[in-house]
Design an enzyme around this catalytic site. Sequence first.
Site, PDB file in Angstrom:
ATOM      1  CE  LYS A  45     -26.413  19.926 -23.935  1.00  0.00           C
ATOM      2  NZ  LYS A  45     -25.218  20.763 -23.719  1.00  0.00           N
ATOM      3  CE1 TYR A 276     -37.795  -0.044 -49.966  1.00  0.00           C
ATOM      4  CE2 TYR A 276     -37.431   0.311 -47.615  1.00  0.00           C
ATOM      5  CZ  TYR A 276     -38.244   0.403 -48.726  1.00  0.00           C
ATOM      6  OH  TYR A 276     -39.481   0.941 -48.614  1.00  0.00           O
TER       7      TYR A 276
HETATM    8  C1  PLP Z   1     -24.246  20.171 -22.857  1.00  0.00           C
HETATM    9  C2  PLP Z   1     -23.487  20.980 -21.932  1.00  0.00           C
HETATM   10  C3  PLP Z   1     -23.038  20.449 -20.716  1.00  0.00           C
HETATM   11  C4  PLP Z   1     -23.173  18.984 -20.361  1.00  0.00           C
HETATM   12  O1  PLP Z   1     -22.195  18.237 -21.040  1.00  0.00           O
HETATM   13  P1  PLP Z   1     -22.008  16.671 -20.707  1.00  0.00           P
HETATM   14  O2  PLP Z   1     -20.763  16.295 -21.405  1.00  0.00           O
HETATM   15  O3  PLP Z   1     -23.205  15.989 -21.286  1.00  0.00           O
HETATM   16  O4  PLP Z   1     -21.957  16.548 -19.245  1.00  0.00           O
HETATM   17  C5  PLP Z   1     -22.432  21.303 -19.815  1.00  0.00           C
HETATM   18  N1  PLP Z   1     -22.239  22.604 -20.114  1.00  0.00           N
HETATM   19  C6  PLP Z   1     -22.636  23.143 -21.297  1.00  0.00           C
HETATM   20  C7  PLP Z   1     -22.393  24.588 -21.556  1.00  0.00           C
HETATM   21  C8  PLP Z   1     -23.262  22.355 -22.244  1.00  0.00           C
HETATM   22  O5  PLP Z   1     -23.632  22.879 -23.418  1.00  0.00           O
END
Ligand code: PLP
Length: 383
Positions: A45, A276
């Site tokens: 993601k 700035y």
């Molecule tokens: C983002 C997410 C993960 C991964 O988490 P990490 O700490 O980056 O490994 C796993 N499960 C769910 C439901 C998530 O939203």
Amino acid sequence: MRVYLAETMIRPDLQAHLFSEALLHNVRALKGLCRPGTKFCAVVKANAYGHGLAEVVNILRHAEVDFFAVASIYEAIHIAAIVREIPILILEPIYPAQAPDQVVAAARNGFHGVVTTVEAVDFIESVLSRGDDLLRVHVNVESGMGRCGADPEVAQHLIERIDKSTHTLLAGVFTHFATADEEDLSYAHNQLDRFRRFLTAHDLDRREGILRHAANSAATIKLPDAHFDMVRCGISLYGYYSRRMADPPVRLEPVMRLEAPIVQLKRIPAGHPVSYGCSFVPQRDTLTAMVSLGYADGYRRCFSNRACMRLGSHWAPVVGRVCMDQVLLDVTDVPDVKVGQHVTVIDNDHDSACGVYALADLADTICYEILTCVHAHVNRVVH
Ligand SMILES: *Cc1c(COP(=O)(O)O)cnc(C)c1O
């Protein structure tokens, strides 16, 4: 130099170098912590945690990855155009106000959805009622995360509803940890107990054809009892522990190094303010290098006068405010600096002064946010 005429603008001179071997090593290392047969879900993601979704997916097709996980259907469709053979789990729950076309698209593409309400199952059933499409879903069970999981009684009801439905198929039951990254794992153990009790109470621990899963990166590394049928690794895939770990049981390798070019060198006399807000006034005659990168590219404004960048084996402090598209370095003490030279903005080394952990400390945030801030218009260079 490559010329980009794509509809999405890419900056060829801003380079996120991606090291395929590091990514593949991390998959192997994390799988090595699991019992043989445990499935591996690569969480990609947020543009693969800022690394570049298409590039990461393309590298991971050569790894033993059983699932991709994304937040939204938009990302799933993007992946499906690249890799067809690996199923995709969309983590955000399906909701009744969603466009019905998305449910149809998810079913036809073989995506796995998440449900947390009975209304969502009713919605899926009504959308798919006219055809013979089938949507695979995973039920997210609340065990302590307190975000969107279905409370155990609701989850039980939900599963009964799915089992009676014609277009929705139960493919998984999962939960998510709130504190697995912390040193004190007692809350995580409580969550694990609650999830386990839920599975046994409803004969889901022995049920065929479903995947039970719970572990994010931290739990994959620290809580082997939470592995179940599949682990869902995000941050660790990219080479980081959720937070710095003193004695990690597995060695992870950072996957990305961000570089940007020096576009101008300028002598600033002692006492003349810089950038700035005039927040930096040099005490000596100073050679500054203007780097073509700023907060619009993901280099946080709070790094002003605090962070540094690497030029080979030398370090140059950021001086003055980080601008939208530029940042200035004091390179007075760095030999042979040249216009056009690339500097390392985010290092692929856990202990580097411009590494992700160091930058996260400066920004009072977690390594995740430093990575996901790297803008999509940065050119991804795959090695
Ligand atoms: C983002 C997410 C993960 C991964 O988490 P990490 O700490 O980056 O490994 C796993 N499960 C769910 C439901 C998530 O939203």
